[in-house]
Design a protein around this motif. Sequence first.
Motif, PDB file in Angstrom:
ATOM      1  N   PRO B  72      20.059  -9.920  -5.892  1.00 47.37           N
ATOM      2  CA  PRO B  72      20.716  -8.993  -4.948  1.00 47.37           C
ATOM      3  C   PRO B  72      20.139  -7.574  -4.972  1.00 47.37           C
ATOM      4  N   ILE B  73      19.430  -7.252  -6.046  1.00 41.28           N
ATOM      5  CA  ILE B  73      18.783  -5.944  -6.148  1.00 41.28           C
ATOM      6  C   ILE B  73      17.825  -5.716  -4.965  1.00 41.28           C
ATOM      7  N   PHE B  74      17.351  -6.824  -4.381  1.00 44.03           N
ATOM      8  CA  PHE B  74      16.383  -6.725  -3.278  1.00 44.03           C
ATOM      9  C   PHE B  74      17.043  -6.848  -1.901  1.00 44.03           C
ATOM     10  N   ASN B  75      18.387  -6.783  -1.856  1.00 39.28           N
ATOM     11  CA  ASN B  75      19.055  -6.925  -0.554  1.00 39.28           C
ATOM     12  C   ASN B  75      18.716  -5.788   0.404  1.00 39.28           C
ATOM     13  N   HIS B  76      18.466  -4.594  -0.168  1.00 42.33           N
ATOM     14  CA  HIS B  76      18.126  -3.452   0.681  1.00 42.33           C
ATOM     15  C   HIS B  76      16.842  -2.825   0.202  1.00 42.33           C
ATOM     16  N   PHE B  77      15.989  -2.516   1.138  1.00 45.87           N
ATOM     17  CA  PHE B  77      14.671  -1.976   0.804  1.00 45.87           C
ATOM     18  C   PHE B  77      14.781  -0.658   0.055  1.00 45.87           C
ATOM     19  N   ASN B  78      13.936  -0.527  -0.934  1.00 47.33           N
ATOM     20  CA  ASN B  78      13.831   0.717  -1.688  1.00 47.33           C
ATOM     21  C   ASN B  78      12.361   0.901  -2.054  1.00 47.33           C
ATOM     22  N   PRO B  79      11.734   1.986  -1.588  1.00 53.70           N
ATOM     23  CA  PRO B  79      10.276   2.101  -1.745  1.00 53.70           C
ATOM     24  C   PRO B  79       9.814   2.103  -3.197  1.00 53.70           C
ATOM     25  N   TRP B  80      10.615   2.704  -4.057  1.00 54.09           N
ATOM     26  CA  TRP B  80      10.247   2.786  -5.466  1.00 54.09           C
ATOM     27  C   TRP B  80      10.199   1.382  -6.083  1.00 54.09           C
ATOM     28  N   LEU B  81      11.290   0.648  -5.855  1.00 47.26           N
ATOM     29  CA  LEU B  81      11.416  -0.699  -6.416  1.00 47.26           C
ATOM     30  C   LEU B  81      10.338  -1.635  -5.857  1.00 47.26           C
ATOM     31  N   TRP B  82      10.162  -1.597  -4.549  1.00 48.40           N
ATOM     32  CA  TRP B  82       9.183  -2.486  -3.897  1.00 48.40           C
ATOM     33  C   TRP B  82       7.764  -2.207  -4.424  1.00 48.40           C
ATOM     34  N   SER B  83       7.433  -0.917  -4.485  1.00 57.92           N
ATOM     35  CA  SER B  83       6.067  -0.583  -4.906  1.00 57.92           C
ATOM     36  C   SER B  83       5.858  -0.976  -6.362  1.00 57.92           C
ATOM     37  N   ASP B  84       6.925  -0.843  -7.158  1.00 63.43           N
ATOM     38  CA  ASP B  84       6.811  -1.199  -8.562  1.00 63.43           C
ATOM     39  C   ASP B  84       6.620  -2.709  -8.746  1.00 63.43           C
ATOM     40  N   MET B  85       7.345  -3.483  -7.968  1.00 64.28           N
ATOM     41  CA  MET B  85       7.209  -4.948  -8.033  1.00 64.28           C
ATOM     42  C   MET B  85       5.793  -5.367  -7.693  1.00 64.28           C
ATOM     43  N   VAL B  86       5.308  -4.857  -6.566  1.00 66.24           N
ATOM     44  CA  VAL B  86       3.973  -5.264  -6.109  1.00 66.24           C
ATOM     45  C   VAL B  86       2.919  -4.786  -7.107  1.00 66.24           C
ATOM     46  N   PHE B  87       3.128  -3.582  -7.657  1.00 59.69           N
ATOM     47  CA  PHE B  87       2.191  -3.069  -8.660  1.00 59.69           C
ATOM     48  C   PHE B  87       2.154  -3.975  -9.885  1.00 59.69           C
ATOM     49  N   LYS B  88       3.350  -4.375 -10.356  1.00 65.48           N
ATOM     50  CA  LYS B  88       3.399  -5.198 -11.571  1.00 65.48           C
ATOM     51  C   LYS B  88       2.659  -6.521 -11.378  1.00 65.48           C
ATOM     52  N   ILE B  89       2.857  -7.127 -10.196  1.00 62.67           N
ATOM     53  CA  ILE B  89       2.172  -8.395  -9.926  1.00 62.67           C
ATOM     54  C   ILE B  89       0.661  -8.148  -9.825  1.00 62.67           C
ATOM     55  N   ALA B  90       0.294  -7.064  -9.172  1.00 62.91           N
ATOM     56  CA  ALA B  90      -1.128  -6.745  -9.020  1.00 62.91           C
ATOM     57  C   ALA B  90      -1.779  -6.502 -10.382  1.00 62.91           C
ATOM     58  N   ALA B  91      -1.055  -5.817 -11.267  1.00 58.53           N
ATOM     59  CA  ALA B  91      -1.608  -5.524 -12.590  1.00 58.53           C
ATOM     60  C   ALA B  91      -1.755  -6.808 -13.399  1.00 58.53           C
ATOM     61  N   GLN B  92      -0.730  -7.659 -13.311  1.00 65.12           N
ATOM     62  CA  GLN B  92      -0.735  -8.921 -14.055  1.00 65.12           C
ATOM     63  C   GLN B  92      -1.908  -9.795 -13.622  1.00 65.12           C
ATOM     64  N   LEU B  93      -2.184  -9.829 -12.325  1.00 67.17           N
ATOM     65  CA  LEU B  93      -3.254 -10.690 -11.802  1.00 67.17           C
ATOM     66  C   LEU B  93      -4.608  -9.971 -11.781  1.00 67.17           C
ATOM     67  N   GLU B  94      -4.610  -8.710 -12.178  1.00 66.66           N
ATOM     68  CA  GLU B  94      -5.805  -7.875 -12.064  1.00 66.66           C
ATOM     69  C   GLU B  94      -6.380  -7.956 -10.646  1.00 66.66           C
ATOM     70  N   ALA B  95      -5.480  -7.870  -9.678  1.00 70.61           N
ATOM     71  CA  ALA B  95      -5.867  -8.004  -8.267  1.00 70.61           C
ATOM     72  C   ALA B  95      -6.757  -6.839  -7.839  1.00 70.61           C
ATOM     73  N   LEU B  96      -7.707  -7.122  -6.964  1.00 67.84           N
ATOM     74  CA  LEU B  96      -8.593  -6.075  -6.464  1.00 67.84           C
ATOM     75  C   LEU B  96      -8.004  -5.399  -5.239  1.00 67.84           C
ATOM     76  N   SER B  97      -7.206  -6.146  -4.471  1.00 63.24           N
ATOM     77  CA  SER B  97      -6.693  -5.572  -3.224  1.00 63.24           C
ATOM     78  C   SER B  97      -5.243  -5.971  -2.997  1.00 63.24           C
ATOM     79  N   VAL B  98      -4.533  -5.071  -2.336  1.00 66.41           N
ATOM     80  CA  VAL B  98      -3.160  -5.353  -1.922  1.00 66.41           C
ATOM     81  C   VAL B  98      -3.090  -5.142  -0.418  1.00 66.41           C
ATOM     82  N   PHE B  99      -2.565  -6.133   0.303  1.00 64.34           N
ATOM     83  CA  PHE B  99      -2.423  -6.023   1.752  1.00 64.34           C
ATOM     84  C   PHE B  99      -0.947  -6.101   2.138  1.00 64.34           C
TER      85      PHE B  99
END
Lengths: 251, 334
Positions: B72-99
């Motif tokens: 339920p934490i994701f029921n409403h958009f929050n830029p801080w939370l969203w960016s942190d989630m995507v960052f964590k996944i990107a860091a874990q996968l050592e991703a080169l790009s985020v789209f």
Amino acid sequence: MKILVPIKRVPDYQSKVKLTASGDSIDHSTTKWIINPFDEIALEEALRIKERGCANEVVAISIGPLEVEAQLRSALAMGADSAILAKVDQNEIDSAVAASILAEIWKRSEYSLAIIGKQAIDSDASQTPQLLAAKLGLPSAAYASKVTINQEKKQAEVTREIDGGLETVLVKLPAIISVDLRLNEPRYASLPNIMKAKKKPLEIIAAETLNINLKPLIKIHKLVAPEKRKTGKRVENAKELINYLKSEKIL
Amino acid sequence: MSSIIIFLEQNKTGQISKASRAAIKAAKEHADLHLGQTNTSLYGCVLGQNSKLAAEQSSLYGIKECFFSEDPIFNHFNPWLWSDMVFKIAAQLEALSVFAAATSIGKDFAPRTAEKLSAAQISDLLAILPNNKFKRPLFAGDLLAEVEALTEKKVCTVRATAFEPQAEIPKQTEFKAINIELSQDLKDLVANAGSFVSSDLSPAGRPQLNEASIVVSGGRALGSAENFEKYIYPLADSLGAAIGASRAAVDAGYAPNDWQVGQTGKTVAPTLYIAIGISGAIQHIAGMKDSKIIVAINKDPEAPIAEIADYFLVGDLFEIVPQLIEEIRTAKLP
């Protein structure tokens, strides 16, 4: 409470942009500069917050050559209390460099709020407010169409323009707010205020003394004008139009 | 092996939005042209209600693994939370790009993710170009820039109208949907980041403006909110179209803010765009000039919109629009 309002100077939207012969930059020899219209809305909002008694100081900041003093004087004439000019010598800076400079300026004083236009009408990147919030580790609310400050609770209630309509959120201060088109209608500076603005404090800080990386993260290789659409047909009436649309297999 | 993460948005039934499928398409082109197709994997991230369904659906579009959470934490958009989630996944996968699609969500969280990744962000991506370059618009699309991101990692927000939505492709056998484990520090972060109060969304019913194949837009010449409703709504409904508006019409209160088409509003590129009583300021044209067919109805034969319209009908919209509705009804009769 002290509010920081970053202001970008941009070419007047009513004038046509020209390219240099090499095609990798814009010919600014005849450019008429204005304050980015969204930043003007941001400044107006900061002034209204102060006039409502929710803030006691509004500081305008711009980044660029010494000539941006003209836009900062306009901001002072609108009602900003003081201005900071972060002087950079390079021609182009990107959102990342701008946000780094703004973050350093923010840290030099006790600001509770930065209000910024959601995008600049030249680069159209819409990154600086969010980057600034990330650099400072602060909450942010983008695309504001209404801002209410609650000083006691140290928070802002912000109504945001989103894809499907409007959304209202609470953010704790200090915070970064980016503003949309319909937040307010910026005031015109009166003649006495234009005179007064000449004497208001304007501090010049050389960006290279801020000890940050001033190298852009984005390099522009080439600028081109988009292909023009061909001018189409004039049609006489509704029936003819529908027949064309049928022949295009659209209806 | 390199990885790209694509942030996906889902609708109320768990379908991946057209804009997000365009972001997948752009990411694939980036993989092909910049990273090497054979050794690049696409990962997805989708958050909030119905994200499990959307994550599973993403395999249809060539996503290898998709991260999701219906907390339920994701029921409403929050830029801080969203960016942190995507960052964590990107860091874990050592991703080169985020789209991500350049929606009000994508544009808001992406720069924060870029900052955390020390990545340059390309906003409003229009095309993937050879030699690590990207094309994006400046000055309301009056100029197109060929740009290079000088950082190793890149974040791109994709202008959905510039890419075909990714079509379904044969399912991969190794697909995985991964439920994101939320850490306590993330929950603490949310408590500090702010909170949702309320929303006032346009009622559903008509197609969404940025996904519709036909858009009917009204301008200042409508003269009142009543006329906008009386003339634009039935014409749009007779075509199953979404409704747009010029800035002037929105400023005058004829149409809600989120209907604005243009530099500061939405960018649309439908098969058919009908501009009614819109003179065609450059800021409006910036938002619709990539439409396949543009029809303009205006009483001013010199209106700037005439320069870009495929079909231009000079006349009084209050006479022409009802005739059009009648003609459309007749044309649709079997």
